[in-house]
Design an enzyme around this catalytic site. Sequence first.
Site, short mmCIF file in Angstrom:
data_model
loop_
_atom_site.label_atom_id
_atom_site.label_comp_id
_atom_site.label_asym_id
_atom_site.label_seq_id
_atom_site.Cartn_x
_atom_site.Cartn_y
_atom_site.Cartn_z
N LYS A 11 -30.29 5.20 2.93
CA LYS A 11 -29.98 3.94 2.25
C LYS A 11 -31.19 3.45 1.46
O LYS A 11 -32.33 3.63 1.87
CB LYS A 11 -29.61 2.89 3.30
CG LYS A 11 -29.58 1.45 2.80
CD LYS A 11 -30.31 0.48 3.76
CE LYS A 11 -31.79 0.69 3.78
NZ LYS A 11 -32.54 -0.32 4.57
N ASP A 132 -27.91 -2.61 9.74
CA ASP A 132 -27.58 -1.70 8.64
C ASP A 132 -26.37 -0.82 8.93
O ASP A 132 -25.86 -0.16 8.02
CB ASP A 132 -28.78 -0.80 8.31
CG ASP A 132 -29.81 -1.48 7.43
OD1 ASP A 132 -29.42 -2.37 6.64
OD2 ASP A 132 -31.00 -1.14 7.53
#
Length: 281
Positions: A11, A132
């Site tokens: 990410k 996340d």
Amino acid sequence: MSKFLVKAPAKINLFLHILGKNNNYHSLESLLVFVNIYDILEVTIDAPRSGVYFTNLKINRYNNTITKVIYLLSQHSTSSVNVFVSVIKNILVSAGLAGGSADAAAVMRLLGNVWDIQPQVLEELALEIGSDVPACLHSKTLFARGRGEDILLLPDLCLPKYIVIVAPKGKPLSTVKVFNNYEPSAFSSPICDNLPVRQDDWLELIYNARNDLLDTALKFVPEIEEILFVLRKFRNCLIARMTGSGATCFALFNELSDAEVVVRELQMTRPDWIVFNAKIL
């Protein structure tokens, strides 16, 4: 016994704004993308025993995001059996790339499908693993807010595709440490009620945004400032910014050739940095 091979992409936070803090959790707004850097996971369902093995890192095998996923999902399935996961780590650890969250989400997607657990249940459980993980469940370009649970997918957002990723060698940075030491003079103002509609407005927002955790991360890894300075000098660099809680930084380019120039030069001149290029998925 069934074996599956799954990939967990890294990410990147194109920006990360901190809006406040409630009940010991920070409220944020962030634009996230995922890139073609993957951890590779071999998942064996109905294995002789449950467990996790990391092939090339000294990560706690008994207390990690994957073991938490296996335990949580087993409580929500009548067909749960032993699950063993072997992980090849390619995503840098403690670097702001959400490697642990990506691994957790990859296993969660697979087990949710095999054990027939509803997507809404997976999303609720994801937040118990980490902030996340809900975004990593999607692994697509998205805007996240709150603790990370409020997600807006942006399938039509066309962004510059090429990213150069740079991290200082041997300088992992704990997400918990950065957040615990984050003491802003003022929190950022929310943008969620005025999100861009047009493509150009999104790009303008990205260029004018920031990572609110940068100053805190610099206290622990001052070298981040040098990395950003060097990246910003390269031709056609659109933005250079830190991702997540650091210490990894990135530079964004429209053209692959420009990104490749940066990677070649830095790999030759900065052996103290980890440097590679990637592409937004």
